[in-house]
Design a protein around this motif. Structure first.
Motif, PDB file in Angstrom:
ATOM      1  N   GLY A  41      -3.194 -46.555 -67.328  1.00  0.00           N
ATOM      2  CA  GLY A  41      -4.107 -47.659 -67.606  1.00  0.00           C
ATOM      3  C   GLY A  41      -4.182 -47.951 -69.098  1.00  0.00           C
ATOM      4  O   GLY A  41      -4.043 -47.058 -69.933  1.00  0.00           O
ATOM      5  N   HIS A  42      -4.393 -49.224 -69.405  1.00  0.00           N
ATOM      6  CA  HIS A  42      -4.394 -49.683 -70.792  1.00  0.00           C
ATOM      7  C   HIS A  42      -5.491 -49.015 -71.624  1.00  0.00           C
ATOM      8  O   HIS A  42      -5.231 -48.517 -72.725  1.00  0.00           O
ATOM      9  CB  HIS A  42      -4.561 -51.209 -70.828  1.00  0.00           C
ATOM     10  CG  HIS A  42      -4.578 -51.771 -72.198  1.00  0.00           C
ATOM     11  ND1 HIS A  42      -3.441 -51.933 -72.953  1.00  0.00           N
ATOM     12  CD2 HIS A  42      -5.611 -52.186 -72.974  1.00  0.00           C
ATOM     13  CE1 HIS A  42      -3.769 -52.430 -74.128  1.00  0.00           C
ATOM     14  NE2 HIS A  42      -5.076 -52.600 -74.156  1.00  0.00           N
ATOM     15  N   GLU A  43      -6.711 -48.972 -71.102  1.00  0.00           N
ATOM     16  CA  GLU A  43      -7.836 -48.428 -71.865  1.00  0.00           C
ATOM     17  C   GLU A  43      -7.637 -46.952 -72.194  1.00  0.00           C
ATOM     18  O   GLU A  43      -7.892 -46.530 -73.317  1.00  0.00           O
ATOM     19  CB  GLU A  43      -9.155 -48.643 -71.118  1.00  0.00           C
ATOM     20  CG  GLU A  43      -9.557 -50.106 -71.002  1.00  0.00           C
ATOM     21  CD  GLU A  43      -9.683 -50.806 -72.353  1.00  0.00           C
ATOM     22  OE1 GLU A  43     -10.226 -50.191 -73.295  1.00  0.00           O
ATOM     23  OE2 GLU A  43      -9.230 -51.950 -72.465  1.00  0.00           O
ATOM     24  N   ARG A  44      -7.192 -46.186 -71.230  1.00  0.00           N
ATOM     25  CA  ARG A  44      -6.999 -44.755 -71.485  1.00  0.00           C
ATOM     26  C   ARG A  44      -5.866 -44.536 -72.476  1.00  0.00           C
ATOM     27  O   ARG A  44      -5.950 -43.681 -73.347  1.00  0.00           O
ATOM     28  CB  ARG A  44      -6.720 -44.008 -70.181  1.00  0.00           C
ATOM     29  CG  ARG A  44      -6.549 -42.531 -70.437  1.00  0.00           C
ATOM     30  CD  ARG A  44      -6.695 -41.697 -69.229  1.00  0.00           C
ATOM     31  NE  ARG A  44      -6.541 -40.291 -69.580  1.00  0.00           N
ATOM     32  CZ  ARG A  44      -6.189 -39.367 -68.734  1.00  0.00           C
ATOM     33  NH1 ARG A  44      -5.996 -39.668 -67.468  1.00  0.00           N
ATOM     34  NH2 ARG A  44      -6.052 -38.125 -69.124  1.00  0.00           N
ATOM     35  N   PHE A  45      -4.797 -45.314 -72.350  1.00  0.00           N
ATOM     36  CA  PHE A  45      -3.682 -45.195 -73.281  1.00  0.00           C
ATOM     37  C   PHE A  45      -4.150 -45.512 -74.703  1.00  0.00           C
ATOM     38  O   PHE A  45      -3.823 -44.792 -75.645  1.00  0.00           O
ATOM     39  CB  PHE A  45      -2.541 -46.123 -72.860  1.00  0.00           C
ATOM     40  CG  PHE A  45      -1.331 -46.015 -73.728  1.00  0.00           C
ATOM     41  CD1 PHE A  45      -0.532 -44.893 -73.696  1.00  0.00           C
ATOM     42  CD2 PHE A  45      -1.003 -47.044 -74.597  1.00  0.00           C
ATOM     43  CE1 PHE A  45       0.588 -44.788 -74.500  1.00  0.00           C
ATOM     44  CE2 PHE A  45       0.118 -46.957 -75.407  1.00  0.00           C
ATOM     45  CZ  PHE A  45       0.912 -45.828 -75.361  1.00  0.00           C
ATOM     46  N   MET A  46      -4.935 -46.577 -74.854  1.00  0.00           N
ATOM     47  CA  MET A  46      -5.444 -46.939 -76.177  1.00  0.00           C
ATOM     48  C   MET A  46      -6.346 -45.835 -76.737  1.00  0.00           C
ATOM     49  O   MET A  46      -6.286 -45.520 -77.928  1.00  0.00           O
ATOM     50  CB  MET A  46      -6.209 -48.259 -76.099  1.00  0.00           C
ATOM     51  CG  MET A  46      -5.339 -49.445 -75.701  1.00  0.00           C
ATOM     52  SD  MET A  46      -3.968 -49.721 -76.816  1.00  0.00           S
ATOM     53  CE  MET A  46      -4.848 -50.385 -78.205  1.00  0.00           C
ATOM     54  N   GLU A  48      -6.093 -42.665 -76.127  1.00  0.00           N
ATOM     55  CA  GLU A  48      -5.224 -41.557 -76.548  1.00  0.00           C
ATOM     56  C   GLU A  48      -4.527 -41.872 -77.872  1.00  0.00           C
ATOM     57  O   GLU A  48      -4.376 -40.988 -78.716  1.00  0.00           O
ATOM     58  CB  GLU A  48      -4.196 -41.240 -75.468  1.00  0.00           C
ATOM     59  CG  GLU A  48      -4.770 -40.533 -74.266  1.00  0.00           C
ATOM     60  CD  GLU A  48      -5.354 -39.173 -74.608  1.00  0.00           C
ATOM     61  OE1 GLU A  48      -4.708 -38.372 -75.334  1.00  0.00           O
ATOM     62  OE2 GLU A  48      -6.485 -38.894 -74.162  1.00  0.00           O
ATOM     63  N   LEU A  49      -4.125 -43.125 -78.055  1.00  0.00           N
ATOM     64  CA  LEU A  49      -3.548 -43.505 -79.346  1.00  0.00           C
ATOM     65  C   LEU A  49      -4.564 -43.264 -80.456  1.00  0.00           C
ATOM     66  O   LEU A  49      -4.235 -42.696 -81.505  1.00  0.00           O
ATOM     67  CB  LEU A  49      -3.128 -44.976 -79.344  1.00  0.00           C
ATOM     68  CG  LEU A  49      -1.901 -45.350 -78.534  1.00  0.00           C
ATOM     69  CD1 LEU A  49      -1.689 -46.863 -78.595  1.00  0.00           C
ATOM     70  CD2 LEU A  49      -0.656 -44.629 -79.007  1.00  0.00           C
ATOM     71  N   ASP A  50      -5.793 -43.692 -80.228  1.00  0.00           N
ATOM     72  CA  ASP A  50      -6.852 -43.492 -81.218  1.00  0.00           C
ATOM     73  C   ASP A  50      -7.083 -42.015 -81.486  1.00  0.00           C
ATOM     74  O   ASP A  50      -7.217 -41.593 -82.638  1.00  0.00           O
ATOM     75  CB  ASP A  50      -8.159 -44.143 -80.763  1.00  0.00           C
ATOM     76  CG  ASP A  50      -8.115 -45.660 -80.797  1.00  0.00           C
ATOM     77  OD1 ASP A  50      -7.223 -46.229 -81.469  1.00  0.00           O
ATOM     78  OD2 ASP A  50      -8.970 -46.283 -80.137  1.00  0.00           O
ATOM     79  N   ARG A  51      -7.120 -41.226 -80.434  1.00  0.00           N
ATOM     80  CA  ARG A  51      -7.371 -39.787 -80.569  1.00  0.00           C
ATOM     81  C   ARG A  51      -6.302 -39.118 -81.422  1.00  0.00           C
ATOM     82  O   ARG A  51      -6.588 -38.244 -82.236  1.00  0.00           O
ATOM     83  CB  ARG A  51      -7.444 -39.145 -79.183  1.00  0.00           C
ATOM     84  CG  ARG A  51      -7.904 -37.706 -79.200  1.00  0.00           C
ATOM     85  CD  ARG A  51      -8.192 -37.220 -77.792  1.00  0.00           C
ATOM     86  NE  ARG A  51      -7.018 -36.902 -77.035  1.00  0.00           N
ATOM     87  CZ  ARG A  51      -6.326 -35.767 -77.137  1.00  0.00           C
ATOM     88  NH1 ARG A  51      -6.696 -34.849 -77.995  1.00  0.00           N
ATOM     89  NH2 ARG A  51      -5.267 -35.553 -76.382  1.00  0.00           N
ATOM     90  N   HIS A  52      -5.053 -39.559 -81.253  1.00  0.00           N
ATOM     91  CA  HIS A  52      -3.944 -38.978 -82.010  1.00  0.00           C
ATOM     92  C   HIS A  52      -3.758 -39.645 -83.377  1.00  0.00           C
ATOM     93  O   HIS A  52      -3.011 -39.134 -84.210  1.00  0.00           O
ATOM     94  CB  HIS A  52      -2.643 -39.102 -81.209  1.00  0.00           C
ATOM     95  CG  HIS A  52      -2.567 -38.181 -80.037  1.00  0.00           C
ATOM     96  ND1 HIS A  52      -2.192 -36.866 -80.140  1.00  0.00           N
ATOM     97  CD2 HIS A  52      -2.845 -38.381 -78.730  1.00  0.00           C
ATOM     98  CE1 HIS A  52      -2.216 -36.293 -78.955  1.00  0.00           C
ATOM     99  NE2 HIS A  52      -2.624 -37.208 -78.074  1.00  0.00           N
ATOM    100  N   GLY A  53      -4.395 -40.789 -83.576  1.00  0.00           N
ATOM    101  CA  GLY A  53      -4.224 -41.518 -84.823  1.00  0.00           C
ATOM    102  C   GLY A  53      -2.907 -42.261 -84.907  1.00  0.00           C
ATOM    103  O   GLY A  53      -2.407 -42.538 -86.001  1.00  0.00           O
ATOM    104  N   PHE A  54      -2.324 -42.612 -83.750  1.00  0.00           N
ATOM    105  CA  PHE A  54      -1.036 -43.291 -83.701  1.00  0.00           C
ATOM    106  C   PHE A  54      -1.231 -44.795 -83.549  1.00  0.00           C
ATOM    107  O   PHE A  54      -2.287 -45.263 -83.164  1.00  0.00           O
ATOM    108  CB  PHE A  54      -0.201 -42.785 -82.525  1.00  0.00           C
ATOM    109  CG  PHE A  54       0.193 -41.332 -82.612  1.00  0.00           C
ATOM    110  CD1 PHE A  54       0.119 -40.612 -83.788  1.00  0.00           C
ATOM    111  CD2 PHE A  54       0.658 -40.675 -81.481  1.00  0.00           C
ATOM    112  CE1 PHE A  54       0.496 -39.275 -83.857  1.00  0.00           C
ATOM    113  CE2 PHE A  54       1.038 -39.346 -81.530  1.00  0.00           C
ATOM    114  CZ  PHE A  54       0.954 -38.648 -82.714  1.00  0.00           C
TER     115      PHE A  54
END
Length: 76
Positions: A41-46, A48-54
């Motif tokens: 899902g888009h929201e969860r992927f986003m 995770e990107l935020d969490r990793h700083g990517f």
């Protein structure tokens, strides 16, 4: 008609993506956008990107993830 079962769990998919050698060394990974949306899902992927700083960009049905904290610049 029921939707086809997912080939992999969202948690495992994310773990494999972010634990890959490419991601671990600050490289770039590419995934089909529809797979991201279908599996995690888009929201969860986003999130995770935020969490990793990517950062990531989308183009032509592909999502390119820059697995580092460096700025990304679109040249043209």
């Amino acid at each position: 008609m029921q939707p086809a079962p997912l080939p992999i769990s969202p948690d495992l998919w994310l773990t494999q993506l972010f634990a890959s050698r490419t991601a671990a060394t600050g490289g770039v990974v590419r995934r089909k956008t529809r797979d991201i949306e279908r599996i995690v899902g888009h929201e969860r992927f986003m999130a995770e990107l935020d969490r990793h700083g990517f950062r990531a960009v989308q183009n032509g049905g592909q999502t390119i993830v820059f697995c580092n904290r460096e700025p990304a610049h679109v040249l043209r």
